[in-house]
Structure formats: structure tokens, C-alpha cells
Design a protein around this motif. Structure first.
Motif, PDB file in Angstrom:
ATOM      1  N   LYS A   1      -5.405  11.996  -5.830  1.00 28.13           N
ATOM      2  CA  LYS A   1      -6.090  12.981  -4.998  1.00 28.13           C
ATOM      3  C   LYS A   1      -5.145  14.062  -4.484  1.00 28.13           C
ATOM      4  O   LYS A   1      -5.581  15.158  -4.142  1.00 28.13           O
TER       5      LYS A   1
ATOM      6  N   ASN B   1      -2.398   1.459 -11.487  1.00 25.13           N
ATOM      7  CA  ASN B   1      -2.556   1.455 -10.028  1.00 25.13           C
ATOM      8  C   ASN B   1      -3.771   2.310  -9.683  1.00 25.13           C
ATOM      9  O   ASN B   1      -3.651   3.484  -9.321  1.00 25.13           O
TER      10      ASN B   1
ATOM     11  N   GLN C   1      -6.796   9.069 -11.036  1.00 22.89           N
ATOM     12  CA  GLN C   1      -7.133   8.559  -9.704  1.00 22.89           C
ATOM     13  C   GLN C   1      -6.453   9.347  -8.581  1.00 22.89           C
ATOM     14  O   GLN C   1      -6.809   9.197  -7.404  1.00 22.89           O
TER      15      GLN C   1
ATOM     16  N   LYS D   1      -1.363   2.702  -2.693  1.00 21.76           N
ATOM     17  CA  LYS D   1      -2.114   3.926  -2.435  1.00 21.76           C
ATOM     18  C   LYS D   1      -1.216   5.158  -2.326  1.00 21.76           C
ATOM     19  O   LYS D   1      -1.675   6.269  -2.582  1.00 21.76           O
ATOM     20  N   LYS D   2       0.046   4.946  -1.936  1.00 15.06           N
ATOM     21  CA  LYS D   2       0.940   6.087  -1.714  1.00 15.06           C
ATOM     22  C   LYS D   2       2.319   5.740  -2.249  1.00 15.06           C
ATOM     23  O   LYS D   2       2.868   4.677  -1.919  1.00 15.06           O
TER      24      LYS D   2
ATOM     25  N   GLU E   1      -2.674  -2.832  -4.772  1.00 13.71           N
ATOM     26  CA  GLU E   1      -3.227  -2.074  -3.654  1.00 13.71           C
ATOM     27  C   GLU E   1      -2.420  -0.808  -3.336  1.00 13.71           C
ATOM     28  O   GLU E   1      -2.630  -0.192  -2.293  1.00 13.71           O
TER      29      GLU E   1
ATOM     30  N   HIS F   1      -5.784   2.415  -7.276  1.00 17.66           N
ATOM     31  CA  HIS F   1      -6.003   2.875  -5.894  1.00 17.66           C
ATOM     32  C   HIS F   1      -4.988   3.945  -5.461  1.00 17.66           C
ATOM     33  O   HIS F   1      -5.022   4.373  -4.301  1.00 17.66           O
ATOM     34  N   LEU F   2      -4.096   4.367  -6.360  1.00 14.44           N
ATOM     35  CA  LEU F   2      -3.069   5.357  -6.013  1.00 14.44           C
ATOM     36  C   LEU F   2      -3.723   6.713  -5.758  1.00 14.44           C
ATOM     37  O   LEU F   2      -4.396   7.275  -6.619  1.00 14.44           O
ATOM     38  N   LYS F   3      -3.493   7.244  -4.548  1.00 12.16           N
ATOM     39  CA  LYS F   3      -4.108   8.514  -4.166  1.00 12.16           C
ATOM     40  C   LYS F   3      -3.077   9.625  -3.960  1.00 12.16           C
ATOM     41  O   LYS F   3      -3.375  10.791  -4.202  1.00 12.16           O
ATOM     42  N   GLU F   4      -1.849   9.253  -3.510  1.00 12.24           N
ATOM     43  CA  GLU F   4      -0.829  10.264  -3.199  1.00 12.24           C
ATOM     44  C   GLU F   4       0.457   9.950  -3.964  1.00 12.24           C
ATOM     45  O   GLU F   4       0.903   8.799  -3.998  1.00 12.24           O
TER      46      GLU F   4
ATOM     47  N   GLU G   1       0.806  -1.211   0.000  1.00 12.64           N
ATOM     48  CA  GLU G   1       0.000   0.000   0.000  1.00 12.64           C
ATOM     49  C   GLU G   1       0.847   1.271   0.000  1.00 12.64           C
ATOM     50  O   GLU G   1       0.399   2.305  -0.503  1.00 12.64           O
ATOM     51  N   TYR G   2       2.060   1.201   0.569  1.00 20.82           N
ATOM     52  CA  TYR G   2       2.895   2.405   0.662  1.00 20.82           C
ATOM     53  C   TYR G   2       4.334   2.026   0.342  1.00 20.82           C
ATOM     54  O   TYR G   2       4.914   1.139   0.982  1.00 20.82           O
TER      55      TYR G   2
END
Length: 479
Positions: A143, A112, A141, A91-92, A89, A114-117, A69-70
Motif C-alpha cells: 500500500k 508475505n 499487496q 506488515k511493515k 504476519e 499482509h505486507l503493507k509498507e 509484524e514490524y
């Protein structure tokens, strides 16, 4: 190059009882890692991975980490974004302070979902015109970019100008790649020059050594006291060589650190290599000095045992006459592990190794090594060694009470027989008088014992007290 090893991963997995198959988070920052591998095989359940401040040039061997995730790979030598499609998965992603100039490589992050940052601060691509607009329009995707939230209006505007911005990014990319090619050639040339210079320095050092040797040899042949002069001139040559090396090293350090160089993956790696080389050189000099240090002499060539106290510890040697033994109290450090102490008792001396440093003491009298004992004091932590003397002595003891049992007397007699030497106590008969026990009780006549016997009549002679005394036989005697 340095890579990720199983030993390193297990050591950093202490919070998980050193188990790596079920590891979910691991920090491998500041380990000078130059190649990223094996983690996708050993740690399939990883969710958080810290790899910042290493020397990793390429993102690889993490595509099978489905649960990741990170990912933090800040402060590395990464030049493009790749091989992250399998991190479903994710995300960061932190790519701060790398060397990413091929901005179009971020298109690989489209998969990816689910990548937010995303963090790209400190990379060359952030200086491109239209950098933020291109990233916002490419990765729908996202944010947050570089710690700044992406507004809906910003994304709409970026999508409207996307074709123009993409063209500008492509042009700037090509210019940057040409610049990087020149930097790589320059780094290669500079590295070759440094190698050639180092080779010349080695040759000059060898020439210096041979000249010093010839000069020393010439002094030795011309001198009358050859041995003494050889040592003096050899020491002088060594001092000159050491001074020369120190000056040369200082000059090389000054040139290396003052020479202007561009901030590139090659210069960062070159700096790391230079620092590592200097550290190894210092370690080698330190090790050579340790090897040159003469070993401590414990026993002379004639076989004489010497008193040695290399660890410089306080000690006391006590002669316990009451128990016929010698006691050594060695003031070792209170918190020193007992496994770092090695005690060796010999008949004439004792040797104790304290963390490898010898303490040796010649004993005033021969002892029994097999009967000796060593223990640590519970109050002071000192090492106390009790050594029974080989020569046994029987001392006069106090008067033993009559209440001693027969078994105790037999035990004492047995112990007395075991002793090798006896000390006889002589007593002067004139100073002591003992009663004759044979005359304490008078012998009585046996009367009325056994069968009745007639006692013989006693014939008594009477002395005449008076001249007119007459003996009348009819009158019984008075006695």
C-alpha cells in the motif's frame, strides 16, 4: 564478530520483567551486532523488532517469528532480501540505508501477504531506472513504498510495462554485481596492505626499542653515577618513544580518514574495526599506566605504620575522656554506599578503605579492636568509629544518694572488681572532723526491767554548810 546474546536480550527486556519467552517487543539498535541469531528460539512471540544501526550483513534466523509484524533493520550491511517467508504476519519492513543492489530479491516478499509498507530509501537499487514501477508491479499487496502511497492507476501502469521494466532491472543488476565484485577485491587488497604495514610498524617499533635499550645501556656503562644516569636516560628514551608513537598514530589517523574510499559494506565494517582497535589500544595504554603506578606504602619495611589519606577526606580525631575512648569522624561522601567502606581497627592504628582507596591513621593511644564500633551519621553521612582505650581509668564521681538500692550497689562493686588498675584517693584527716557516734546517746540505768530488784541505798555524804548544823536521824533527808 558480535552476535545477539541472552544477557543482552534480557537486559533489553526490562519492561517485561526480563522475561524473554513472552516478549512481544524488543529494541537492539546500536549494539554493533554482526550476526543475527537465536531470537527465533528465545522470543517466539515477538511482534516488533528493532535492529537498526548495526553491522548485520544478512537477514537470517527470523523466519520462525510467526507473529512478527514490524521489522526494522535500517542502517545495516544487508545486500539482498531473503529468509522472511515464515513471517506470516509481517506488515511493515524497513530496509532504509542498506546496500541492497539485487532488486529482484524483493520477489521473496510475495509470500508475505499482509505486507503493507516497505522502505528501501538509501539503497543502491533505488537508483535503478524503473525501480518504483518494478516494486509496485511485483508486490501487489503493498500500500505504501518509501513513505509514498501507491495509487491504483500507478499499479495498473506498472503492470502494463512490467516485462520491459523487469528486463532493464536485470541488466542494471548485473552491472551492479560486477561493480560489487571489484569493490570486494579492492577492499581485500586494501585490508592486506594495512596488515602488512602494521607488521612493518611493529618490527620498526621493536627495532626502536632495542636501539633505545642499547643507547641507555651504553650511557649507564660510561657514566660514573650509573644508577642516576640509567634512570634519566631511560626516562628520556621513554619520552622519545612516546612522542614517536604519538606522531605515528596521528599520521596514521590522518591517512585513514582522508583516504577516499567507496561507501560499501566492507568500508563500513573496516571503519568500525579501526575505531574499535584504537579504542582498545587506548584502554591498554591506560591499563598499563595503572599497573605501572606504584602501590601506596602503608607500612614501611621496618614495620612503621604511616599516616595515609589517599581519598583526601577531612577527618577529626577526638579523645573522649569521659567515656575513656577515641572517636574518629571521617567525612565520607554523604551518598556513598556503605558497602564501599571497609573499616579495620588495630590496637595502634585504624585503616579505612573508601572505594578501594586507603585512609590510615596512627592512634595516639592503644585501643581495643574487639570493642570498637563503626556507624554512619544520619545527619552528615560521615563515618564515626568509636574505639575504647585499652588502659582503663577510674574517675572520682559525684556523691551517690542514699536511695540507691542494694542490688545497684552490688553491681557497682562487681564492676569495680573487674577493673585492672585502681586509683586511690587519699584524704587528709586534719581537714575533716567526724563526730564520735559512740557518745551521742548517754547510757541509761536499767530500772524496772525484769524481776523486781531492790535498789541498794545510796550513801550520800553531806557537807556541813553551817557550823551549828545538827543531824537528826528522826527527820528524813531532803534529797
Amino acid at each position: 564478530f558480535l552476535s545477539v546474546t541472552e544477557e543482552l536480550v534480557r537486559r533489553r527486556a526490562e519492561h517485561n520483567n526480563c522475561e524473554i519467552f513472552s516478549l512481544e517487543e524488543i529494541s537492539l539498535h546500536q549494539h554493533e551486532i554482526e550476526k543475527l541469531e537465536y531470537l527465533d528460539k528465545w522470543c517466539r512471540d515477538l511482534k516488533i523488532l528493532y535492529l537498526q544501526n548495526n553491522l548485520i550483513p544478512k537477514i537470517e534466523n527470523v523466519g520462525k517469528l510467526k507473529k512478527l509484524e514490524y521489522l526494522n533493520v535500517a542502517l545495516n550491511n544487508i545486500e539482498r532480501i531473503e529468509n522472511l517467508e515464515g513471517c506470516e504476519e509481517l506488515k511493515k519492513l524497513d530496509l532504509t540505508a542498506n546496500f541492497i543492489g539485487e532488486l529482484s530479491s524483493i520477489e521473496a516478499l510475495k509470500y508475505n501477504i499482509h505486507l503493507k509498507e516497505l522502505f528501501l530509501v538509501g539503497n543502491p537499487c533505488t537508483e535503478f531506472e524503473g525501480y518504483r514501477q518494478f516494486v509496485v508491479a511485483t508486490l501487489h499487496q503493498l500500500k505504501c513504498l518509501d513513505s509514498k502511497e501507491i495509487e491504483r492507476s500507478e499499479r495498473i501502469q506498472a503492470l502494463q510495462n512490467y516485462p520491459e521494466v523487469k528486463q532493464k532491472i536485470r541488466e542494471q543488476e548485473q552491472a551492479y554485481l560486477l561493480k560489487r565484485a571489484r569493490e570486494k577485491e579492492e577492499a581485500q587488497r586494501r585490508m592486506q596492505e594495512r596488515k602488512d604495514k602494521k607488521q612493518k610498524q611493529m618490527e620498526s617499533k621493536l627495532g626502536f626499542d632495542s636501539t633505545s635499550f642499547r643507547r641507555t645501556a651504553r650511557y649507564c656503562y660510561l657514566s660514573s653515577d650509573s644508577l642516576q644516569n640509567k634512570e634519566n636516560h631511560q626516562a628520556e628514551g621513554d619520552r622519545e618513544e612516546e612522542t614517536w608513537r604519538t606522531v605515528e598514530d596521528d599520521e596514521e589517523d590522518r591517512r585513514f580518514w582522508e583516504e577516499p574510499t567507496p561507501y560499501t559494506p566492507e568500508s563500513r565494517l573496516e571503519t568500525h574495526r579501526y575505531i574499535e582497535e584504537k579504542r582498545r589500544a587506548k584502554d591498554n595504554i591506560r591499563e598499563s599506566k595503572k599497573r605501572e603506578k606504584p602501590l601506596q606504602t602503608l607500612v614501611t619495611a621496618e614495620g612503621k605504620v604511616l599516616n595515609v589519606n589517599v581519598p583526601k577526606l577531612h577527618f577529626s580525631l577526638k579523645d573522649d575522656e569521659e567515656n575513656n575512648q577515641i572517636i574518629l569522624d571521617l567525612a565520607v561522601y554523604r551518598h556513598l554506599d556503605t558497602s564501599l567502606l571497609d573499616v579495620d581497627v588495630q590496637p595502634t592504628y585504624i585503616r579505612v578503605l573508601v572505594k578501594g582507596k586507603p585512609f590510615q591513621l596512627v592512634l595516639p593511644e592503644e585501643v581495643k579492636p574487639d570493642s570498637s564500633s563503626a556507624k554512619r551519621s544520619q545527619t552528615t553521612g560521615h563515618l564515626v568509629v568509636s574505639m575504647p582505650k585499652a588502659k582503663e581509668i577510674i574517675l572520682a564521681k559525684q556523691k551517690v544518694s542514699t536511695s540507691i538500692k542494694d542490688s545497684d550497689c552490688n553491681t557497682l562493686q562487681k564492676n569495680a572488681r573487674r577493673s585492672v588498675q585502681f586509683e586511690k584517693l587519699e584524704v587528709d584527716p586534719s581537714k575533716y572532723s567526724f563526730p564520735d557516734v559512740t557518745k551521742i546517746i548517754q547510757k541509761k540505768e536499767r530500772i524496772g526491767q525484769g524481776p523486781i530488784r531492790l535498789q541498794p541505798e545510796k550513801i550520800t555524804e553531806t557537807k556541813k554548810s553551817y557550823a551549828d548544823f545538827e543531824n537528826n536521824e528522826d527527820v528524813p533527808s531532803l534529797i
